[in-house]
Design a protein around this motif. Structure first.
Motif, PDB file in Angstrom:
ATOM      1  N   ALA A 143       4.220   4.672  -7.051  1.00  0.00           N
ATOM      2  CA  ALA A 143       3.684   4.045  -8.383  1.00  0.00           C
ATOM      3  C   ALA A 143       3.246   5.040  -9.194  1.00  0.00           C
ATOM      4  CB  ALA A 143       2.439   3.465  -7.973  1.00  0.00           C
ATOM      5  N   SER A 146      -0.793   0.408 -10.245  1.00  0.00           N
ATOM      6  CA  SER A 146      -0.637  -0.747  -8.990  1.00  0.00           C
ATOM      7  C   SER A 146       0.650  -1.320  -9.417  1.00  0.00           C
ATOM      8  CB  SER A 146      -1.617  -1.268  -8.487  1.00  0.00           C
ATOM      9  OG  SER A 146      -1.898  -2.176  -9.415  1.00  0.00           O
ATOM     10  N   HIS A 147       1.201  -1.938  -8.306  1.00  0.00           N
ATOM     11  CA  HIS A 147       2.569  -2.614  -8.590  1.00  0.00           C
ATOM     12  C   HIS A 147       2.470  -3.785  -9.180  1.00  0.00           C
ATOM     13  CE1 HIS A 147       0.527  -5.052  -5.437  1.00  0.00           C
ATOM     14  NE2 HIS A 147       1.679  -5.926  -5.821  1.00  0.00           N
ATOM     15  N   ASP A 198       2.356   1.641  -3.536  1.00  0.00           N
ATOM     16  CA  ASP A 198       1.588   2.037  -4.411  1.00  0.00           C
ATOM     17  C   ASP A 198       1.385   3.553  -4.430  1.00  0.00           C
ATOM     18  OD1 ASP A 198       1.504  -0.198  -5.844  1.00  0.00           O
ATOM     19  OD2 ASP A 198      -0.379  -1.009  -5.081  1.00  0.00           O
ATOM     20  N   ARG A 199       1.126   4.050  -3.070  1.00  0.00           N
ATOM     21  CA  ARG A 199       0.657   5.351  -2.776  1.00  0.00           C
ATOM     22  C   ARG A 199       1.764   6.590  -3.041  1.00  0.00           C
ATOM     23  NH1 ARG A 199      -0.017   4.908   1.823  1.00  0.00           N
ATOM     24  NH2 ARG A 199       1.548   5.807   3.269  1.00  0.00           N
ATOM     25  N   PRO A 216       0.642  -1.205   0.016  1.00  0.00           N
ATOM     26  CA  PRO A 216       0.077  -0.070   0.063  1.00  0.00           C
ATOM     27  C   PRO A 216       0.754   1.310   0.013  1.00  0.00           C
ATOM     28  CG  PRO A 216      -0.887  -1.645   1.552  1.00  0.00           C
ATOM     29  CD  PRO A 216       0.325  -2.063   1.007  1.00  0.00           C
TER      30      PRO A 216
END
Length: 279
Positions: A37, A48-49, A33-34, A30
């Motif tokens: 990404a 997202s990853h 991604d925040r 999380p």
């Protein structure tokens, strides 16, 4: 007691969890991604990853967002181009924006070699000489009405020939007595000096520079003994077998101008009325 293994950002333990290293620092999914990404150019959502990411001109896209702006087909495995920031497949781009070849009436595909002239476009292989039908390509050509010719064909069919060397003129020359010359071929009959851009005259059909004409053919002024050529102030006075430049036609004694006045010949001299009366 075991060493801690936590997310660099949120400090939550990563034991038994997936994580991603960023500059040697572990991040939970999380947080990665925040924080790291990329954002999709099309939908503005995080990529997202575990999503497939596509990259074009410093922009990132989800695979499913990488689509033609016109027909919405996926461009992931298709040729495409861009119109501003919008992506367009080759088929849509050609239908809307590509030029049509005026010879074969087919689309000139993006990336293919083409030639443009006078607001028209050709495939490279379609732009051919109207005479020999060979492709002109990047060679020099000469337009004639709605046709185009390679230089050898145009010279052979249309270009005027030099009166001296009989070779074609493809650019500016000299016109004299309804005939044309290359500038370097138009020269004095006497000394062979180039006459293009210079004052000249002729004797019969032959051109001469001022110097040669003066020495070979011009009459001599009885006053100054130089040639009367007709160049510059070319007006002259003629009497019996003698000629004078107008400025030289003056009384032999007092030098007053005799142009437009009465005069009296006295052997080799010419006299004004006053000097003649003095005698």
């Amino acid at each position: 007691m075991s060493d801690r293994f936590d997310c660099k950002n949120c400090n939550e333990s990563l034991y038994g969890r997936k994580y991603i290293q960023v500059e040697d620092n572990p991040h939970c999914i999380p947080c990665y991604d925040r924080l790291h990404a990329n954002t999709c150019q099309e939908c503005k959502e995080i990529i997202s990853h575990n999503a497939k990411e596509l990259f074009y001109e410093n922009r990132y896209y989800h695979e499913h967002c990488f689509r033609c702006f016109r027909c919405d087909r996926s461009l992931a495995d298709e040729p495409f181009t861009s119109q501003g920031e919008a992506l367009v497949c080759s088929e849509c781009y050609c239908n809307e924006f590509s030029s049509k070849c005026v010879s074969c009436d087919k689309t000139v595909m993006p990336g293919s070699r083409m030639l443009e002239y006078g607001g028209s476009a050709w495939h490279e292989d379609c732009f051919v000489c109207h005479s020999c039908e060979k492709p002109i390509g990047a060679e020099a050509f000469i337009p004639d009405k709605n046709n185009y010719y390679c230089v050898p064909c145009y010279e052979g069919r249309f270009a005027p020939q030099c009166s001296h060397c009989k070779k074609p003129l493809t650019k500016g020359g000299v016109t004299y007595k309804d005939e044309v010359w290359h500038k370097e071929c138009f020269f004095c009959t006497g000394c062979k000096a180039p006459l293009a851009g210079q004052p000249f005259t002729s004797q019969g059909e032959n051109p001469y520079c001022v110097k040669c004409f003066s020495s070979l053919y011009a009459k001599k002024c009885a006053g100054c003994n130089t040639a009367i050529t007709g160049f510059g102030d070319g007006k002259y006075v003629s009497f019996e077998d003698r000629q004078w430049h107008q400025p030289c036609f003056k009384c032999s004694r007092c030098s007053v101008s005799l142009v437009g006045s009465g005069f009296f010949p006295d052997r080799d001299q010419i006299l004004c009325t006053d000097c003649n009366n003095d005698d």
